[in-house]
Design an enzyme around this catalytic site. Structure first.
Site, mmCIF file in Angstrom:
data_model
loop_
_atom_site.group_PDB
_atom_site.id
_atom_site.type_symbol
_atom_site.label_atom_id
_atom_site.label_comp_id
_atom_site.label_asym_id
_atom_site.label_seq_id
_atom_site.Cartn_x
_atom_site.Cartn_y
_atom_site.Cartn_z
ATOM 1 N N SER A 26 0.858 -1.298 0.156
ATOM 2 C CA SER A 26 0.082 -0.002 0.005
ATOM 3 C C SER A 26 0.903 1.338 0.103
ATOM 4 O O SER A 26 0.199 2.374 -0.258
ATOM 5 C CB SER A 26 -0.838 -0.062 1.418
ATOM 6 O OG SER A 26 -2.038 -0.758 1.037
ATOM 7 N N LYS A 39 0.390 3.293 -2.812
ATOM 8 C CA LYS A 39 -0.817 4.132 -3.162
ATOM 9 C C LYS A 39 -0.563 5.753 -3.101
ATOM 10 O O LYS A 39 -1.530 6.408 -3.429
ATOM 11 C CB LYS A 39 -2.065 3.747 -2.168
ATOM 12 C CG LYS A 39 -2.442 2.199 -2.241
ATOM 13 C CD LYS A 39 -3.321 1.705 -1.238
ATOM 14 C CE LYS A 39 -3.684 0.390 -1.338
ATOM 15 N NZ LYS A 39 -4.519 -0.281 -0.282
ATOM 16 N N TYR A 44 -4.729 -2.737 -10.044
ATOM 17 C CA TYR A 44 -4.666 -2.460 -8.321
ATOM 18 C C TYR A 44 -3.684 -3.344 -8.013
ATOM 19 O O TYR A 44 -2.823 -3.125 -7.175
ATOM 20 C CB TYR A 44 -6.019 -2.359 -7.677
ATOM 21 C CG TYR A 44 -5.837 -2.620 -6.333
ATOM 22 C CD1 TYR A 44 -5.831 -1.252 -5.447
ATOM 23 C CD2 TYR A 44 -5.946 -3.803 -5.674
ATOM 24 C CE1 TYR A 44 -5.581 -1.334 -4.428
ATOM 25 C CE2 TYR A 44 -5.714 -3.902 -4.038
ATOM 26 C CZ TYR A 44 -5.663 -2.658 -3.586
ATOM 27 O OH TYR A 44 -5.497 -2.600 -1.864
ATOM 28 N N TYR A 58 -3.909 2.858 8.303
ATOM 29 C CA TYR A 58 -5.173 2.016 8.649
ATOM 30 C C TYR A 58 -5.839 2.745 9.747
ATOM 31 O O TYR A 58 -5.901 4.117 9.972
ATOM 32 C CB TYR A 58 -4.653 0.516 8.790
ATOM 33 C CG TYR A 58 -3.816 0.063 8.058
ATOM 34 C CD1 TYR A 58 -3.980 0.061 6.390
ATOM 35 C CD2 TYR A 58 -2.518 -0.525 8.043
ATOM 36 C CE1 TYR A 58 -3.172 -0.414 5.567
ATOM 37 C CE2 TYR A 58 -1.802 -1.025 7.490
ATOM 38 C CZ TYR A 58 -2.248 -0.874 5.920
ATOM 39 O OH TYR A 58 -1.189 -1.534 4.853
ATOM 40 N N VAL A 110 1.233 -3.958 3.978
ATOM 41 C CA VAL A 110 1.137 -5.184 4.657
ATOM 42 C C VAL A 110 2.525 -5.955 4.242
ATOM 43 O O VAL A 110 2.672 -7.027 5.114
ATOM 44 C CB VAL A 110 0.039 -5.876 4.441
ATOM 45 C CG1 VAL A 110 -1.248 -5.186 4.961
ATOM 46 C CG2 VAL A 110 -0.072 -6.185 3.107
HETATM 47 N N1 GLU Z 1 -2.532 -5.403 -1.737
HETATM 48 C C1 GLU Z 1 -2.843 -5.235 -0.299
HETATM 49 C C2 GLU Z 1 -4.539 -5.545 -0.278
HETATM 50 O O1 GLU Z 1 -5.160 -5.107 -1.136
HETATM 51 C C3 GLU Z 1 -2.421 -4.104 0.131
HETATM 52 C C4 GLU Z 1 -2.844 -3.841 1.572
HETATM 53 C C5 GLU Z 1 -1.843 -2.982 2.157
HETATM 54 O O2 GLU Z 1 -0.533 -3.064 2.056
HETATM 55 O O3 GLU Z 1 -2.494 -2.121 2.872
HETATM 56 O O4 GLU Z 1 -4.859 -6.050 0.470
#
Ligand code: GLU
Length: 303
Positions: free
Chosen positions: A63, A66, A188, A239, A257
């Site tokens: 993430s 992102k 994604y 988060y 993650v």
């Molecule tokens: N590719 C992971 C998912 O969609 C990203 C989660 C993350 O790193 O927060 O679950």
């Protein structure tokens, strides 16, 4: 204490603590990583850098990526972006479906999975070949001309991606995904598959500590946009632990993650940590412990 001294001291202290937490297991490829890996790297806006541990080893940034896609969409759409998604912390897990029903398919922020998918959809609408355009953008920002998606990680996540599939179709049912969900999901999963080292991550995100410009002087975002991205990282980057991260560390940042964290001290530095064991909220346990001690030792944060 200099940044380098504080980094080495905090690394040593945290390395000697008993490892806690568990690596992410829901993506099969991530379970193959040695959970005791630990690296940190700092790049300062004056051009100096330092790192230790496994700081040169590439890991799955998940993430953290992102932030790149958000910056790219922001440069294209400007403030129009915020019609499609919000800027509030969600207070729920990154892959939660619950708020989307009440919010009529408008994700609370760009860093939860739902928000990142809307960003992917926006980029797909802008480009014939969004995956290549995104890679070009990250290669430029990170100064890594050979950076590539990891098909191994993207396929691994795709094989277990039921919740993300559900999220994407759910948002589509409210009209906030304009393209085919399969295309959005493919993009994604690929953007989450990038692998970079702590050294590369701290270099790549240095522009957010440098008023939006790379250290070579290329403007990625203007100062106002840079402030807003940093504000979003501060309020939504961890988060449903974003408040606690601000409380303990006092810097904007983003976690993934894969166990990576990038944190920014505007006008000073960008620091990146990697340790795969995650706490209950999905953030790197050692990463948070290290950064808390680092800002305590430097006696500097944004607050
Ligand atoms: N590719 C992971 C998912 O969609 C990203 C989660 C993350 O790193 O927060 O679950």
């Amino acid at each position: 204490m200099t940044y380098q001294e504080a980094m080495l001291k905090a690394f040593e202290v945290v390395s000697h603590q008993k490892s806690r937490g568990q690596p992410a297991t829901y993506i099969p490829e991530l379970t193959k990583v040695d959970s005791e890996k630990f690296g940190v790297h700092i790049h300062a806006t004056d051009g100096s850098e330092a790192g230790t541990g496994h700081h040169r080893e590439a890991f799955s940034i998940q993430s953290i990526s992102k932030v790149f896609s958000l910056c790219m969409a922001y440069t294209l759409l400007g403030e129009g972006l915020w019609h499609r998604l919000g800027v509030e912390p969600s207070g729920t897990a990154f892959n939660s479906l619950v708020q989307l029903e009440a919010d009529r398919g408008i994700p609370r922020n760009p860093f939860i999975n739902a928000g990142a998918m809307v960003i992917c959809d926006i980029l797909i609408s802008q480009f014939k070949d969004p995956k290549t355009e995104f890679l070009t953008f990250v290669r430029k920002v990170a100064a890594l001309p050979h950076l590539h998606y990891s098909s191994r990680i993207a396929e691994s996540e795709k094989s277990v991606g039921n919740r993300n599939v559900a999220l994407c179709h759910f948002i589509k049912s409210f009209g906030n995904i304009h393209n085919a969900p399969e295309e959005v999901l493919d993009f994604y999963f690929n953007l989450c598959s990038l692998e970079m080292s702590c050294q590369e991550v701290s270099r790549a995100f240095l522009f957010l500590a440098n008023g939006g410009k790379t250290i070579e002087g290329e403007e990625i975002l203007n100062p106002s946009q840079t402030k807003r991205i940093n504000a979003l990282m501060q309020t939504c980057g961890f988060y449903d632990e974003s408040g606690e991260f601000a409380f303990k560390v006092g810097l904007p940042g983003k976690s993934g993650v894969g166990g990576g964290i990038v944190a920014i001290h505007p006008h000073h530095y960008c620091i990146s940590v990697w340790s795969p064991r995650l706490n209950a909220k999905g953030n790197s346990q050692r990463g948070v412990d290290f950064l808390e001690l680092f800002t305590t030792l430097t006696e500097l944060s944004i607050f």
